[in-house]
Scaffold this active site. Structure first.
Site, mmCIF file in Angstrom:
data_model
loop_
_atom_site.group_PDB
_atom_site.id
_atom_site.type_symbol
_atom_site.label_atom_id
_atom_site.label_comp_id
_atom_site.label_asym_id
_atom_site.label_seq_id
_atom_site.Cartn_x
_atom_site.Cartn_y
_atom_site.Cartn_z
ATOM 1 N N GLY A 1 39.079 78.828 34.318
ATOM 2 C CA GLY A 1 38.169 79.564 35.446
ATOM 3 C C GLY A 1 37.133 80.292 34.843
ATOM 4 O O GLY A 1 36.666 80.203 33.614
ATOM 5 N N SER A 2 36.588 81.455 35.345
ATOM 6 C CA SER A 2 35.477 82.072 35.123
ATOM 7 C C SER A 2 35.872 83.104 34.026
ATOM 8 O O SER A 2 36.867 83.395 33.605
ATOM 9 C CB SER A 2 34.748 83.110 36.438
ATOM 10 O OG SER A 2 36.167 84.158 36.317
ATOM 11 N N GLU B 1 40.059 78.042 28.993
ATOM 12 C CA GLU B 1 38.882 77.201 29.070
ATOM 13 C C GLU B 1 38.194 77.889 30.230
ATOM 14 O O GLU B 1 38.218 77.824 31.405
ATOM 15 C CB GLU B 1 39.534 76.005 29.560
ATOM 16 C CG GLU B 1 38.372 74.727 29.294
ATOM 17 C CD GLU B 1 37.724 74.415 30.677
ATOM 18 O OE1 GLU B 1 36.611 74.909 30.712
ATOM 19 O OE2 GLU B 1 38.079 73.693 31.518
ATOM 20 N N LEU B 2 37.000 78.503 29.602
ATOM 21 C CA LEU B 2 36.105 79.405 30.764
ATOM 22 C C LEU B 2 34.687 78.777 31.077
ATOM 23 O O LEU B 2 34.641 77.439 30.623
ATOM 24 C CB LEU B 2 35.725 80.903 30.121
ATOM 25 C CG LEU B 2 37.276 81.514 29.713
ATOM 26 C CD1 LEU B 2 36.996 82.820 29.231
ATOM 27 C CD2 LEU B 2 38.185 81.589 30.921
ATOM 28 N N CYS C 1 31.828 73.288 34.770
ATOM 29 C CA CYS C 1 31.547 74.313 33.671
ATOM 30 C C CYS C 1 30.498 73.873 32.493
ATOM 31 O O CYS C 1 29.990 74.447 32.011
ATOM 32 C CB CYS C 1 32.878 74.648 33.092
ATOM 33 S SG CYS C 1 33.828 73.582 32.615
ATOM 34 N N GLU D 1 26.748 81.577 34.705
ATOM 35 C CA GLU D 1 26.851 80.282 34.897
ATOM 36 C C GLU D 1 26.672 80.220 36.338
ATOM 37 O O GLU D 1 27.366 81.113 37.315
ATOM 38 C CB GLU D 1 28.428 79.965 34.757
ATOM 39 C CG GLU D 1 28.866 78.831 35.225
ATOM 40 C CD GLU D 1 30.396 78.590 34.888
ATOM 41 O OE1 GLU D 1 30.992 77.375 34.642
ATOM 42 O OE2 GLU D 1 31.158 79.616 34.948
#
Length: 486
Positions: free
Chosen positions: A243-244, A263-264, A297, A388
């Site tokens: 996520g963020s 896992e950003l 992402c 992002e």
């Protein structure tokens, strides 16, 4: 639960799984539900069960209770369970694709890719079960070790909590569930509130195969309170979050000292060298910048072009972007559809308006969607460059040379994937050496990902690696054995 929605072709979806949440050895009813809506037109797809803190705590207790049995499960049983999950998804492939379109609003072409990648992830994790082993260690490097036998094994880390994002719900759930099962760990999945349906169905298929104890794979929906109940329990072995960056940082703080895999996000850069195949580079930006409507992402967000070829490249890119089909995600030709919700759409449009740049193309609404956008003249400090964007927006900037391009890429606080287009082997290897990212791609989109490769970032893009082999290593711990034969 049953979902029955007509498609333009007249083919229905008829997807069924039990009501409630898969907790313990059955499905637990919830007092409240949430409407899951189709982002394209706002229609209600289904009512999803809403979890609570109490249900999250119950799921943890159930997972802890089954952890010894999961750790003792033989390799052949874990491998068979994963292959059964693979076969069940394969048997329902088209229904999963359509369900993903309805709950995420992603174009059908991207949902087909998501299901295909889910199948690879499940199969690869099954294969990796056979490779989960240790090694002997020569303990006699010091005289005190003479006569000792040493070896290490890998043991399950314990209960795994997997928290997934809304954009690839089935695939991200597979990347949490499959490595955990392969490692011998019970797993509790918390899907994004907006997109729980495909994950609920996956959990049902895995549990109904009876290859694992039902408590081995559980799912809890809900808000931040539910998430905190899961990640703050000190008996958890590991938390794996996608996520963020802001949410990931909060989880890492709240979960400490539990192991956390993050896992950003990112604002993936693509560098176009003066010697590049400009048409191939322009094709790549279109292919890599607008898939999943930009809600990925590692989609292309920042493009750095050497000044001598900037004008030609921008012209080629603009020609291609104008041909990107926008509309109903159920149609095979659609490439950009409405974002997950109105709040996301409003934010992206606000960032575009406040960028200070020029819209080469797009930059406006197109129905409920945002037209594929190319911005130029955007400086540092603008959100569309620094953060992002998670929408169909690409920002192009010229640079005097490759050194300046690499420096601009590295000034970002993110570092997930980046790409460079060049005909020079020296430039390619310089990019691999100097760009600060978890992956550097040469002459292909930064969004390229094979699900068996190590995947993850540096800096604010996360910590740890996904991909079954690498995630299994993260979800196991080494146990050293030292024996003096009697």
């Amino acid at each position: 639960m049953t979902i029955d929605t007509a498609w333009p072709s007249g083919l229905p979806i008829d997807t069924a799984w039990p009501s409630g949440l898969p907790i313990g050895d059955g499905w637990v009813a919830t007092a409240e539900t949430d409407d899951i809506t189709f982002p394209y037109d706002g229609s209600v797809v289904a009512k999803a069960p809403r979890g609570t803190k109490a249900l999250a705590e119950r799921a943890v207790e159930e997972a802890l209770a089954v952890a010894p049995a999961m750790a003792a499960l033989p390799s052949h049983a874990r491998r068979a369970a994963l292959m059964q999950a693979h076969d069940a998804v394969e048997a329902n492939r088209e229904e999963f694709e359509r369900l993903l379109v309805l709950e995420t609003g992603k174009p059908l072409v991207d949902c087909k890719v998501e299901v295909a990648r889910t199948l690879v992830t499940l199969a690869t994790a099954a294969e990796e079960v056979a490779r989960l082993h240790g090694e002997t260690v020569p303990l006699d490097l010091l005289p005190s070790g003479e006569g000792l036998i040493g070896f290490w094994t890998r043991r399950p880390i314990g209960v795994v909590v997997g928290i997934t994002g809304f954009n690839y719900p089935l695939l991200l759930a597979a990347h949490k569930i499959a490595p955990a099962v392969a490692a011998g760990c019970p797993v509790i999945v918390k899907p994004a509130p907006a997109t729980p349906l495909a994950t609920l169905w996956l959990a049902h298929l895995i549990r109904s195969a009876n290859a694992l104890p039902p408590q081995a794979v559980q799912l809890v929906t809900g808000d931040v309170e539910v998430g905190r109940a899961l990640v703050e329990d000190r008996r958890i072995g590991a938390v794996s979050f996608t996520g963020s960056a802001a949410a990931g940082h909060a989880i890492a703080r709240n979960a400490a000292p539990t192991k956390v895999l993050l896992e950003l996000g990112s604002n993936a850069a693509l560098v176009v060298a003066a010697d590049a195949d400009l048409e191939a580079a322009a094709d790549a930006v279109v292919r890599g910048g607008y898939y999943a409507s930009g809600q990925a992402c590692i989609s292309v967000q920042r493009v750095l072009v050497e000044e001598p070829v900037r004008e030609r490249f921008v012209s080629l890119l603009a020609e291609r972007v104008k041909n990107v089909a926008v509309g109903d995600p159920r149609l095979p030709e659609t490439r950009v559809a409405p974002l997950i919700d109105q709040a996301a759409t409003d934010r992206v449009l606000e960032w575009i308006a406040g960028s200070g740049g020029e819209a080469v193309t797009g930059g406006r609404r197109e129905g409920r969607a945002i037209a594929p956008t190319v911005l130029a003249g955007v400086g540092d400090g603008a959100a569309v460059w620094d953060e992002e964007i998670f929408g169909p927006v690409v920002v192009v900037r010229s640079v005097p040379d490759i050194d300046a391009a690499f420096a601009a890429v590295n000034r970002s606080r993110y570092g997930l994937h980046a790409a460079v287009f060049t005909r020079s082997l020296a430039t390619a290897f310089a990019a691999i050496e100097r760009i600060e990212a978890g992956g550097v791609v040469v002459n292909e989109v930064p969004g390229f990902r094979a699900d068996n490769m190590p995947y993850g970032g540096v800096k604010d893009s996360g910590i740890g690696r996904e991909g079954p082999r690498f995630a299994i290593e993260e979800l196991t711990v080494t146990r050293m054995a030292i024996i003096r034969p009697s």
